[in-house]
Scaffold this active site. Structure first.
Site, short mmCIF file in Angstrom:
data_model
loop_
_atom_site.label_atom_id
_atom_site.label_comp_id
_atom_site.label_asym_id
_atom_site.label_seq_id
_atom_site.Cartn_x
_atom_site.Cartn_y
_atom_site.Cartn_z
N PRO A 302 0.84 -1.20 0.00
CA PRO A 302 0.00 0.00 0.00
C PRO A 302 0.87 1.25 0.00
O PRO A 302 1.63 1.48 0.94
CB PRO A 302 -0.81 -0.14 1.30
CG PRO A 302 -0.02 -1.07 2.16
CD PRO A 302 0.74 -1.97 1.24
N CYS A 387 3.94 3.03 9.72
CA CYS A 387 4.07 4.37 9.13
C CYS A 387 5.04 5.22 9.95
O CYS A 387 4.85 5.39 11.16
CB CYS A 387 2.71 5.04 9.05
SG CYS A 387 2.76 6.68 8.28
N ASN A 488 9.83 -7.32 3.31
CA ASN A 488 9.73 -6.11 2.49
C ASN A 488 11.00 -5.29 2.65
O ASN A 488 11.47 -5.08 3.76
CB ASN A 488 8.50 -5.30 2.92
CG ASN A 488 8.44 -3.93 2.27
OD1 ASN A 488 8.25 -2.92 2.93
ND2 ASN A 488 8.61 -3.88 0.96
N ARG A 512 8.87 0.37 -3.32
CA ARG A 512 9.59 1.27 -4.23
C ARG A 512 9.97 0.58 -5.53
O ARG A 512 10.00 1.20 -6.60
CB ARG A 512 10.85 1.81 -3.54
CG ARG A 512 10.60 2.89 -2.52
CD ARG A 512 11.93 3.43 -2.01
NE ARG A 512 12.77 2.39 -1.43
CZ ARG A 512 14.08 2.48 -1.23
NH1 ARG A 512 14.71 3.58 -1.58
NH2 ARG A 512 14.76 1.50 -0.67
#
Length: 642
Positions: A302, A387, A488, A512
């Site tokens: 996301p 985040c 990730n 990315r």
């Protein structure tokens, strides 16, 4: 001077250039710079002169191009100084929707501030971008009528919209995009008329768990008794002190029922005694949750801003297995904000789709999960606890949840209680760079009931300054087993993916890497390095523009919104170096390309890191930019203003 260096059992003799040697490399490439064949390398001035002359190298040196991006580190990273501004209006006069949509009656009458004269609007409308309309060619009709920037393809001489009945009939019963916000639901959310029954049940269990038990009540009563004795002693000392010093002012001795302790003694409390059952903690589900097979999947992360629905459709074409909507704030969803609900939309091509929500309190997150469960179609719900941005972290959300384990547990258990679909969590290694906590949280999250964990191999403080720690991801993967754990970080090629899979993770999340080269999913599945041509890359952008016009609209407003998101994406696409130009394959994700000439003009144009050249690419697909167009990238680069 020469020195011998051994790499993988081979002895190489190279020129000694200590200031250029990085990570065991002796190829004369500066640290953080991609290695490109010398035949394609050029200088900054020659590169921009070549682009300004549309592919013709000028004989005479022209003046230096203004506002070129600097090569310093200041031009990297997030552009935190970007102001929040209202969307720009690109039309002086807009046509009323009642007229644009098959001449319906305008409810505002004479008070309407928009035009109702189609001929007057067409006289001031910008020129059409192209001869064919993607919406008309796909669906047989264009919803935007004469306001469409491709209106000549489906408008008669008297400004009437045409319909292709065969295509319209073929589209009957099809719902390309789901999860739109219903107007009635939006009104009820704003008036707080939506019931959250299951959330209320769970939140009551939290309140019960926070009530003191029999042992705690006994200890509290003992403390109250001690406090009462202390209060009585204080009152007695004050009475005798006043009696001896001031015999004429003898106060009446207070009665025992006037003391605070006595007042509290009159209040009765209900004591509950007995075993603690499952029903007291959490109500058992009458049905099983939906099962999702996450094993060996490629997961498109996301992505805020760039991870929109048109971009996800592009990645699905290249083989992404799992897609997820952009991060949505739970409080904004509960308030019925249209812009936040737009992040939950799902295209029909997204066969395995989830939504990611952010929040920091059990009540709002649980209610938001129940709202999603009852009103939209998703395969899983993801909690964003990774985040790193200050706006989210400082209020306790995002990475902040990793340091608030009690609240984190209550959020996970509460969302699990109200959801019929799996609940997943995305985390980082920790908050601080040298203090990892993910390995402590993962065994606990298994007990709390998550269905899958995604681990980004960096801390909040680290951001993108260092490579992801895949050794730590491997350790956490063994701790999570048999629970699926996705890794990730820093995957940009097939080689990177193969090395990541050796760690034992259940699947890979790509972020990315997908922005820089969305065809990475094809490379991984076909196990090859794809030397994609510049024309194929332009076709990808053309697909994105078509999907954007379908999603945001083919009128001027929708077209310019599509352009803005395309420019945001181009700020990542320019980092890609074609495989055929690399001195050493593959390209590493943290390496930035030096100035180089492509194999043709378009390839060179796509390599430019100047925003003016990105605008030039967008004009190939979406026509010239308006006079008042301006663009400030999310990541540091030169702004564009016309």
């Amino acid at each position: 001077m020469e020195e011998a260096a051994s790499h993988g059992g081979e002895t190489q003799v190279t020129e000694k250039v200590p200031e250029l040697a990085v990570d065991g490399r002796r190829d004369g490439v500066r640290k953080g710079t991609a290695g490109i064949k010398t035949d394609f390398l050029t200088t900054k001035d020659k590169f921009h002169e070549f682009l300004d002359s549309n592919g013709q190298l000028p004989k005479e040196k022209e003046e230096k191009k203004e506002n070129l991006p600097h090569d310093s580190d200041e031009q990297r990273g997030q552009n935190k100084s970007r102001p929040h501004v209202k969307p720009t209006a690109y039309e002086d006069q807009r046509l009323c929707q009642s007229v644009a949509q098959e001449n319906r009656k305008c409810h505002y009458g004479d008070k309407c501030k928009f035009l109702h004269d189609v001929a007057e609007y067409m006289a001031s409308k910008p020129a059409d971008v192209g001869p064919s309309c993607y919406l008309y060619d796909t669906f047989g009709a264009c919803f935007y009528g004469v306001t469409c920037r491709f209106a000549l393809a489906h408008t008669t001489a008297d400004f009437q919209s045409m319909r292709d009945e065969a295509r319209v009939k073929a589209q009957e019963g099809r719902t390309p995009v789901r999860n739109s916000l219903d107007k009635d639901l939006q009104i009820r959310l704003r008036k707080h008329h939506v019931a959250f029954d299951r959330s209320a049940e769970y939140l009551q269990t939290i309140a019960k768990a926070q009530e003191p038990g029999p042992k705690q009540q006994q200890q509290q009563e003992e403390r109250n008794g001690e406090a009462q004795g202390n209060d009585d002693m204080v009152v007695l000392m004050r009475f005798y002190f006043l009696f001896f010093l001031f015999p004429g002012n003898q106060p009446e001795a207070p009665s025992s029922d006037q003391t605070p302790a006595a007042e509290g003694a009159n209040e009765t409390t209900v004591k509950t005694i007995g075993p603690l059952t499952d029903a007291d903690v959490i109500k058992l589900r009458p049905c099983e949750k939906k099962q999702v097979d996450f094993q060996d999947k490629l997961y498109l992360a996301p992505l805020t801003t760039c991870g929109n629905l048109p971009f996800r459709r592009v990645c699905k074409r290249f083989g992404a297995d799992i897609t997820c909507g952009e991060m949505a704030m739970c409080t904004n969803l509960l308030q019925g904000q249209q812009s936040e609900w737009a992040l939950l939309k799902r295209h029909e091509s997204e066969d395995l789709f989830g939504v990611q929500i952010e929040g920091c309190f059990p009540d709002t997150m649980t209610r938001c999960a129940e709202l999603i469960n009852n009103h939209i179609d998703v395969d899983f719900v993801d909690i964003n606890s990774g985040c790193p941005i200050d706006l989210v972290y400082k209020k306790g959300g995002g990475c902040g949840l990793m340091t608030r384990t009690r609240k984190f547990e209550q959020i996970i258990r509460g969302m699990n209680y109200v959801l019929d679909v799996p609940l997943t969590v995305k985390i980082r290694t920790g908050v601080h760079e040298k203090y990892n906590v993910a390995h402590k949280l993962i065994p606990e999250m298994k007990k709390w009931g998550v269905s899958m964990i995604t681990l980004h191999g960096r801390s909040r403080e680290q951001r993108y300054t260092k490579l992801a720690d895949w050794d730590y991801i491997n350790t956490c993967s063994s701790l999570a087993s048999p629970l699926p754990l996705f890794g990730n970080g820093d995957i940009l090629s097939y080689d990177d993916a193969m090395k990541a899979r050796e760690t034992g993770v259940s699947g890979l999340m790509i972020a990315r890497g997908a922005l820089i080269k969305p065809w990475i999913f094809t490379e991984i599945k076909e196990r090859r390095h794809w030397d994609i041509s510049s024309s194929e890359r332009l076709d990808n952008l053309r697909n994105f523009s078509n999907y954007g016009l379908e999603h945001w609209g083919s009128d001027t407003r929708g077209l310019e919104k599509t352009r803005t998101f395309m420019l945001e994406w181009l700020s990542f696409l320019c980092r890609y170096v074609p495989v055929g130009l690399l001195e050493r394959v593959p390209q590493r994700i943290n390496d930035r390309p030096p100035y180089y000439m492509g194999r043709n003009y378009l390839e060179s144009l796509m390599a430019s890191q100047h925003v003016g050249d990105w605008v030039k690419i967008s004009e190939m697909l979406l026509g010239p930019v308006p006079k008042n167009f301006n663009f400030l990238p999310k990541h540091k680069a030169n702004a564009y203003e016309k």
